[in-house]
Design a protein around this motif. Structure first.
Motif, PDB file in Angstrom:
ATOM      1  N   UNK A   1       0.806  -1.218   0.000  1.00  0.00           N
ATOM      2  CA  UNK A   1       0.000   0.000   0.000  1.00  0.00           C
ATOM      3  C   UNK A   1       0.841   1.271   0.000  1.00  0.00           C
ATOM      4  N   UNK A   2       2.131   1.149  -0.350  1.00  0.00           N
ATOM      5  CA  UNK A   2       2.966   2.332  -0.476  1.00  0.00           C
ATOM      6  C   UNK A   2       3.542   2.845   0.818  1.00  0.00           C
ATOM      7  N   UNK A   3       3.640   1.992   1.817  1.00  0.00           N
ATOM      8  CA  UNK A   3       4.245   2.384   3.088  1.00  0.00           C
ATOM      9  C   UNK A   3       5.628   1.772   3.215  1.00  0.00           C
ATOM     10  N   UNK A   4       6.432   2.347   4.092  1.00  0.00           N
ATOM     11  CA  UNK A   4       7.731   1.800   4.456  1.00  0.00           C
ATOM     12  C   UNK A   4       7.732   1.594   5.967  1.00  0.00           C
TER      13      UNK A   4
ATOM     14  N   UNK B   1      10.224   0.778  25.360  1.00  0.00           N
ATOM     15  CA  UNK B   1       9.091   0.701  24.437  1.00  0.00           C
ATOM     16  C   UNK B   1       9.616   0.517  23.020  1.00  0.00           C
ATOM     17  N   UNK B   2       8.947  -0.320  22.239  1.00  0.00           N
ATOM     18  CA  UNK B   2       9.301  -0.477  20.830  1.00  0.00           C
ATOM     19  C   UNK B   2       8.099  -0.142  19.968  1.00  0.00           C
ATOM     20  N   UNK B   3       8.375   0.427  18.798  1.00  0.00           N
ATOM     21  CA  UNK B   3       7.333   0.851  17.865  1.00  0.00           C
ATOM     22  C   UNK B   3       7.562   0.224  16.506  1.00  0.00           C
ATOM     23  N   UNK B   4       6.470  -0.064  15.829  1.00  0.00           N
ATOM     24  CA  UNK B   4       6.514  -0.260  14.379  1.00  0.00           C
ATOM     25  C   UNK B   4       6.014   1.037  13.784  1.00  0.00           C
ATOM     26  N   UNK B   5       6.867   1.717  13.015  1.00  0.00           N
ATOM     27  CA  UNK B   5       6.527   2.993  12.407  1.00  0.00           C
ATOM     28  C   UNK B   5       6.289   2.796  10.923  1.00  0.00           C
ATOM     29  N   UNK B   6       5.208   3.392  10.401  1.00  0.00           N
ATOM     30  CA  UNK B   6       4.865   3.290   8.983  1.00  0.00           C
ATOM     31  C   UNK B   6       4.952   4.673   8.351  1.00  0.00           C
ATOM     32  N   UNK B   7       5.822   4.802   7.345  1.00  0.00           N
ATOM     33  CA  UNK B   7       6.011   6.063   6.637  1.00  0.00           C
ATOM     34  C   UNK B   7       5.459   5.944   5.220  1.00  0.00           C
TER      35      UNK B   7
END
Length: 425
Positions: free
Chosen positions: A114-117, A136-142
């Protein structure tokens, strides 16, 4: 040197098209059109730039699987020293993406259809009074086109460490779930994040997920390594486990499959949409008698094929070309198997044909890249025949526009910087 990281699984076809659109987009008035695409590229121009060079970089080594970068269309996404990097084909920064200021991002970014990284990040949870700080850990979507942060999903881990000491690995996306692992030498936790609801579905402490595989039309498996808390995966006995990608529950061991062998320094890499390579040193290894193991397994953990790797401490490294073939290369030989059945296709060296074995750098869309004493070479992934004997470079990452991570002289690696070489044919 850190453990070799996987070349992450991506979906060929629709995913490739989505990435090219996200990375390039339609040119605005006055802008030049994107360069031509070569799928796969068989030749590269002189280097146009580098990444990870200079005293400010924290990326070192020559292991292709440790390069924290991804090619997305005509651009490069990477992490370096806690920073998110978005660069063009010259290595120049593209304005836009930035992780939240308190996040330390790490590991190889992963593009989605869907065009995310996607990229993993870590931050400190402040302590108070007698309560110590947490992690804390994150999954970040750019957004791959604009670089804007679309969303992030965070969770607090059951163990703590300074964020720069935490490795982050996005193993891939399957069944609408992205799987992220946060790890140190002695601790590890895997997380499953729903890409639609953008929330953490499950966590598995003590497990580092290396690969995700499709399992039927809507299911998926996360293949990982379970190591006792406080123990090092590189030296302690570890077991390979299969988790349901949607629920995080362990799947039952399959006889003669994942549950039948204890390994040291195990590695799991995708070998096809529903196939993986499991490798490592067996428990029988001694200083005088090395014993390595390499097996192909399916999404349920059933063994598909075992490869004899001889007397070796280090099994061959395997790369799925994101199409129909998986290529494996070690110090003395290179061989290829079918990415669905693991059936053998070819092997080098071939004394009868007077052909030597190249040093494998990567494989992509039917092409195998590597070097010999003659310099860079490209082979046909299905037949092993020479496809181009003067490609100009042997990258460790390739897409239709760029190669990354090789010197034009034919010396593969990225010590002192990863060379960017545009595809020209």
């Amino acid at each position: 040197m850190s453990l070799r990281r996987r070349l992450l699984a991506s979906v060929a076809g629709t995913l490739a098209a989505a990435l090219l659109l996200a990375g390039c987009g339609a040119p605005d008035a006055g802008e030049s059109a994107p360069p031509p695409a070569f799928d796969p590229p068989l030749g590269f121009a002189a280097p146009t730039g580098t990444l990870f060079g200079g005293s400010g970089s924290r990326v070192f080594g020559r292991d292709a699987d440790d390069l924290p970068a991804a090619l997305v269309g005509t651009t490069i996404w990477a992490t370096d020293g806690g920073r998110l990097v978005h660069a063009d084909s010259t290595g120049a920064a593209i304005p836009g993406p930035a992780a939240p200021p308190d996040r330390f991002v790490a590991g190889r970014p992963v593009a989605t259809p869907d065009g995310a990284v996607l990229v993993g990040g870590a931050s400190v949870v402040p302590g108070s009074g007698t309560t110590p700080p947490g992690l804390s850990v994150d999954l970040l979507a750019f957004d791959a086109g604009t670089g804007a942060l679309r969303w992030n999903a965070a969770t607090v881990l059951p163990w703590t460490e300074r964020p720069p000491a935490v490795a982050m690995t996005v193993a891939g996306v399957v069944a609408g779930v992205a799987v992220l692992t946060a790890s140190t030498d002695s601790q590890r936790t895997a997380l499953g994040v729903d890409l639609t609801t953008q929330r953490v579905l499950w966590s598995a402490d003590g497990v580092a997920v290396d690969a995700v595989l499709a399992d039927g039309p809507a299911g998926g498996t996360a293949l990982g390594v379970a190591t006792a808390p406080g123990a090092s995966r590189a030296y302690a006995a570890s077991a390979v486990v299969a988790l349901d990608a949607v629920t995080g529950l362990r799947r039952p061991d399959v006889p003669s499959g994942l549950g039948g062998e204890v390994l040291r320094a195990p590695e799991i890499t995708p070998a096809g949409p529903g196939l993986a390579v499991v490798s490592g040193r067996t428990a029988a290894t001694t200083l005088a008698a090395p014993s390595a193991s390499l097996r192909f397994v399916d999404a349920r953990g059933a063994e598909v094929r075992t490869v004899d790797v001889g007397s070796s401490y280090t099994p061959p490294r395997c790369v799925w070309d994101e199409a129909a073939t998986t290529v494996c290369g070690g110090d003395t030989r290179v061989f290829a198997v079918d990415a669905t059945t693991a059936a053998p296709l070819w092997e080098l060296p071939d004394a009868g044909a007077n052909r030597v074995s190249p040093r494998l750098t990567t494989a992509w869309h039917g092409a195998v890249y590597g070097t010999t004493v003659n310099g860079p070479v490209v082979l046909d992934a299905r037949t092993g025949t020479d496809r181009d004997t003067r490609p100009g470079a042997a990258p460790v990452l390739v897409n239709a526009y760029l190669g990354l991570g090789a010197e034009a002289s034919g010396v593969a690696g990225f010590g002192g910087g990863a060379t960017i070489t545009p595809a020209v044919r």
